[in-house]
Design an enzyme around this catalytic site. Structure first.
Site, PDB file in Angstrom:
ATOM      1  N   LYS B 176       1.000  -1.361   0.090  1.00 18.34           N
ATOM      2  CA  LYS B 176      -0.100   0.177  -0.270  1.00 18.34           C
ATOM      3  C   LYS B 176       0.803   1.382   0.191  1.00 18.34           C
ATOM      4  O   LYS B 176       0.473   2.249  -0.810  1.00 18.34           O
ATOM      5  CB  LYS B 176      -0.831  -0.090   1.364  1.00 18.34           C
ATOM      6  CG  LYS B 176      -1.748   1.201   1.402  1.00 18.34           C
ATOM      7  CD  LYS B 176      -2.719   1.641   0.503  1.00 18.34           C
ATOM      8  CE  LYS B 176      -3.235   2.965   0.513  1.00 18.34           C
ATOM      9  NZ  LYS B 176      -4.732   3.161   0.649  1.00 18.34           N
ATOM     10  N   LYS B 244       0.559  13.280   4.598  1.00 12.96           N
ATOM     11  CA  LYS B 244       0.732  12.059   5.279  1.00 12.96           C
ATOM     12  C   LYS B 244       1.310  10.887   4.722  1.00 12.96           C
ATOM     13  O   LYS B 244       2.162  10.119   5.297  1.00 12.96           O
ATOM     14  CB  LYS B 244      -0.535  11.674   6.035  1.00 12.96           C
ATOM     15  CG  LYS B 244      -0.882  10.572   6.841  1.00 12.96           C
ATOM     16  CD  LYS B 244      -1.943  10.326   7.530  1.00 12.96           C
ATOM     17  CE  LYS B 244      -3.178   9.757   6.422  1.00 12.96           C
ATOM     18  NZ  LYS B 244      -2.929   8.413   6.308  1.00 12.96           N
TER      19      LYS B 244
END
Lengths: 301, 301
Positions: B176, B244
């Site tokens: 991911k 982030k």
């Protein structure tokens, strides 16, 4: 002259791209006279129904258009100005420069051509050898509207995606430059992604299978990704082509005073791959620069 | 227990992604007990045929699986260890962490879960809200084969591209992470390309039309590119999400001692866009950082 359609074309540069392009023009009933340093290339054009000349100047003699599919801007200059092809063209003829050149070079060559009263079309291509063969090239044209209209039938014989991107020579070259910026960064970032995944013990083939079907996909990831797992894949396009093309990207950025942080970082990785001795390998082998940077720890570490 | 199939699921985190995922599980006949801080989210799940609990611990009471679709690793820890959801689960139950977490965090949480005798599935997703609604998510699983087999029917109810990428927790999170590396760089480089083209007077919409049909294309260029021309597009995903997520990418690179020059450069551009006050805008607005860097010269320059 400018409302007369182009029927005779001098074609200089019968390489991997140029040869099939010249043959497509022959097929579309243009009278094509080709020149290339290699005799075999000239003979192949004649066999395909074209004509061959002994020099660029002879090919250009009285032609209504001169199409340049040479390696770079320096060769284009040599053909036009040193070999005398420009002066040999018919008055009001059109010069179509399809080689990848820095935007500033395309602009400078245009100025010299147009001051002789001839048209200049800045028209680099993308789509590779397959696009050249199938007449499905993307062609990015910077030229005044009138010159573009005049050259359009010639361009339509070579590509199916012909875009008029601006009125100025150099704007076609800029779009091609931007194309190379994206392609080069997309190849390098695929290698970077692989590098991180391999360090975590992820199978690289599975990684690219997953990424190729997600929002993380790019044309280059799907095309070059699988070749990153081969030790020495057949060369579709070499590492050194991106050393050159990302160099052109960064030169264009310098000329325009435009910061290009991702292109600059990607260029470093292609430079490293070349410096490690892999400049002649397939451009997917930029992954070797990442492997040099991020080798897995040795078993005894 | 490990050969018994999962039928009761505690689902924590009923947000934009979690709510439709929980409803898909209900539709596939799982007994779903949901918890979210927002009462409206709990009521929506009940209206869809699920059950609601007053706390994460109550939701987990005796359940065979706990699915975490919370914001980050800190929330996952709070639910599991502080709120007591882990201890409330049936013995031998399976914890499925689907939030995007740093690989090291997923690994650390896995260690604490498995020492209680329960299974842990590191299973982050991609595909966004549409993928969550249509059960077409990509799910990247790091887990032992036995644990994966046990959780597979649950995952199959949520996505149609379920990949077992490795035996270790943290490997799903790594894939991911790599996905976000590619997505973030692809968005930033599209903005960089636009920046160079605009400086040369090229129409940006035409540029992306040409690039979207060439080897320079990426999924992100086609999706985010058009939104770079809107002054303030609807927010599909915010600039600060990539601040982030590329931060997680670089933390993963630090942990693995892996140099990621393109991801690092792209992170700087998202940071700049956020620092300029655009963190809450659509992530296509990273182009504002490039416009700040590469503004066109003033007319009087």
């Amino acid at each position: 002259m400018s409302h007369q359609s182009i029927s005779s074309i001098a074609f200089v540069g019968l390489g991997a791209m140029g040869a099939p392009m010249a043959e497509n023009l022959v097929r579309k009933q243009f009278r094509v006279t080709g020149f290339d340093m290699r005799e075999a290339a000239r003979e192949a054009l004649v066999a395909a129904g074209g004509h061959a000349a002994a020099s660029a100047k002879e090919a250009a003699e009285g032609a209504e258009a001169l199409l340049l599919m040479v390696v770079n801007a320096a060769q284009a200059r040599a053909v036009l100005f040193e070999a005398g092809a420009l002066a040999a063209l018919a008055p009001g003829a059109t010069v179509i420069l399809m080689a990848t050149c820095p935007p500033g070079e395309a602009e400078a060559i245009a100025a010299e051509v147009t001051k002789t009263g001839r048209h200049f079309i800045d028209a680099p291509v993308s789509g590779g050898v397959n696009g050249a063969r199938n007449a499905t090239l993307t062609i990015m044209v910077g030229a005044p509207a009138e010159s573009f209209a005049r050259a359009k039938p010639v361009l339509d014989a070579l590509g199916d995606k012909v875009f008029h991107v601006g009125e100025k020579a150099g704007q076609g070259a800029t779009v091609k430059t931007v194309n190379q910026l994206l392609c080069g960064v997309h190849i390098a970032v695929a290698a970077e992604a692989l590098s991180l995944a391999e360090k975590a013990g992820i199978d690289g083939r599975l990684l690219f299978e997953i990424m190729g079907g997600s929002a993380a996909s790019s044309w280059m990831l799907r095309d070059r990704g699988p070749r990153m797992h081969e030790p020495d894949p057949a060369v579709a396009s070499a590492v050194d082509i991106f050393v050159k093309d990302l160099g052109i990207v960064l030169d264009a950025g310098r000329a325009a005073k435009t910061a290009l942080p991702l292109a600059a970082a990607a260029h470093q990785m292609f430079l490293s791959a070349s410096g490690l001795g892999h400049g002649g390998r397939d451009d997917s082998q930029v992954v070797r620069a990442y492997r040099a940077l991020n080798a897995k720890p040795a078993n005894d570490a």
